[in-house]
Design a protein around this motif. Structure first.
Motif, PDB file in Angstrom:
ATOM      1  N   LEU A 118       0.830  -1.201   0.000  1.00 47.70           N
ATOM      2  CA  LEU A 118       0.000   0.000   0.000  1.00 47.70           C
ATOM      3  C   LEU A 118       0.866   1.254   0.000  1.00 47.70           C
ATOM      4  CD1 LEU A 118      -2.279  -2.054   0.768  1.00 47.70           C
ATOM      5  CD2 LEU A 118      -3.187  -0.267   2.227  1.00 47.70           C
ATOM      6  N   VAL A 119       1.886   1.264   0.846  1.00 48.24           N
ATOM      7  CA  VAL A 119       2.778   2.430   0.924  1.00 48.24           C
ATOM      8  C   VAL A 119       3.481   2.658  -0.411  1.00 48.24           C
ATOM      9  CG1 VAL A 119       4.890   3.348   1.983  1.00 48.24           C
ATOM     10  CG2 VAL A 119       3.101   2.366   3.429  1.00 48.24           C
ATOM     11  N   ALA A 120       4.000   1.592  -1.016  1.00 51.59           N
ATOM     12  CA  ALA A 120       4.725   1.730  -2.287  1.00 51.59           C
ATOM     13  C   ALA A 120       3.815   2.280  -3.387  1.00 51.59           C
ATOM     14  CB  ALA A 120       5.314   0.382  -2.698  1.00 51.59           C
ATOM     15  N   ALA A 121       2.586   1.800  -3.466  1.00 54.81           N
ATOM     16  CA  ALA A 121       1.656   2.273  -4.493  1.00 54.81           C
ATOM     17  C   ALA A 121       1.268   3.729  -4.242  1.00 54.81           C
ATOM     18  CB  ALA A 121       0.414   1.382  -4.532  1.00 54.81           C
ATOM     19  N   ALA A 122       1.062   4.085  -2.981  1.00 57.91           N
ATOM     20  CA  ALA A 122       0.729   5.474  -2.649  1.00 57.91           C
ATOM     21  C   ALA A 122       1.904   6.396  -2.962  1.00 57.91           C
ATOM     22  CB  ALA A 122       0.326   5.572  -1.179  1.00 57.91           C
ATOM     23  N   GLU A 123       3.120   5.968  -2.638  1.00 61.12           N
ATOM     24  CA  GLU A 123       4.303   6.772  -2.964  1.00 61.12           C
ATOM     25  C   GLU A 123       4.412   6.999  -4.464  1.00 61.12           C
ATOM     26  OE1 GLU A 123       7.552   4.486  -1.349  1.00 61.12           O
ATOM     27  OE2 GLU A 123       7.829   5.948   0.268  1.00 61.12           O
ATOM     28  N   ALA A 124       4.150   5.964  -5.252  1.00 60.31           N
ATOM     29  CA  ALA A 124       4.236   6.091  -6.709  1.00 60.31           C
ATOM     30  C   ALA A 124       3.257   7.146  -7.215  1.00 60.31           C
ATOM     31  CB  ALA A 124       3.974   4.731  -7.373  1.00 60.31           C
ATOM     32  N   LYS A 125       2.038   7.141  -6.669  1.00 53.49           N
ATOM     33  CA  LYS A 125       1.036   8.133  -7.079  1.00 53.49           C
ATOM     34  C   LYS A 125       1.456   9.533  -6.653  1.00 53.49           C
ATOM     35  CE  LYS A 125      -2.874   9.439  -8.838  1.00 53.49           C
ATOM     36  NZ  LYS A 125      -3.076   9.367 -10.301  1.00 53.49           N
ATOM     37  N   ALA A 126       1.982   9.674  -5.448  1.00 48.88           N
ATOM     38  CA  ALA A 126       2.430  10.982  -4.967  1.00 48.88           C
ATOM     39  C   ALA A 126       3.576  11.514  -5.835  1.00 48.88           C
ATOM     40  CB  ALA A 126       2.853  10.894  -3.500  1.00 48.88           C
ATOM     41  N   ARG A 127       4.502  10.632  -6.215  1.00 50.11           N
ATOM     42  CA  ARG A 127       5.601  11.048  -7.109  1.00 50.11           C
ATOM     43  C   ARG A 127       5.049  11.504  -8.453  1.00 50.11           C
ATOM     44  NH1 ARG A 127       8.248   6.783  -4.708  1.00 50.11           N
ATOM     45  NH2 ARG A 127       7.684   5.354  -6.407  1.00 50.11           N
ATOM     46  N   GLU A 128       4.072  10.761  -8.972  1.00 48.18           N
ATOM     47  CA  GLU A 128       3.432  11.125 -10.239  1.00 48.18           C
ATOM     48  C   GLU A 128       2.798  12.511 -10.139  1.00 48.18           C
ATOM     49  OE1 GLU A 128      -0.734   9.747 -12.101  1.00 48.18           O
ATOM     50  OE2 GLU A 128       0.713   8.108 -11.875  1.00 48.18           O
TER      51      GLU A 128
END
Length: 139
Positions: free
Chosen positions: A19-29
């Motif tokens: 969950l954290v990794a997917a959320a980080e990816a979206k935040a970076r995007e």
């Protein structure tokens, strides 16, 4: 099973990290540094990330959003509608420690059971909601 105990499902470390990794990816995007917290079904911090540049205030808010989401099994943005028409509740409950009544926190559910919560802070609450939803989509 005895009448003295009960069993409860809780999020695994592997799932919390996903969950954290997917959320980080979206935040970076989105180019917004965020704090992302995942708590287990008891509200204990299970996984956390403070992205480089994320605001210090967001550290605790993200954790509190995740905690709020598991406390009643509802998203943080749903709280305002729940309390806005009840003046005593509106003015009293918002003083409760760790209760957040704006978007960015969601319960994590499997087969209808709350196994944890995700909380995101760092942008406008609508951005936080989008990042948290991206995290949930990874489950």
């Amino acid at each position: 099973m005895s009448d003295q105990t009960f069993q409860k499902a809780s999020i695994t470390l592997v799932a919390a990290a996903r969950l954290v990794a997917a959320a980080e990816a979206k935040a970076r995007e989105m180019k917004i540094p965020m704090c992302i917290a995942v708590v287990d079904s008891d509200g204990t911090l299970k996984a956390f990330s403070r992205m480089d540049g994320a605001a210090l205030l967001s550290v605790q808010i993200a954790q509190d959003k995740a905690y709020t989401a598991i406390a009643f099994g509802m998203a943080t943005h749903e709280w305002f509608d729940f309390i806005k028409g009840d003046a005593p509740l509106l003015h009293g409950i918002v003083k409760t420690d760790r209760l957040i009544v704006f978007g960015g926190g969601y319960p994590v559910k499997v087969d209808g059971a709350v196994i944890g919560g995700i909380g995101v802070s760092g942008g406008h609450y609508t951005h936080d909601m989008e990042v948290a939803q991206a995290g949930l989509a990874a489950l």
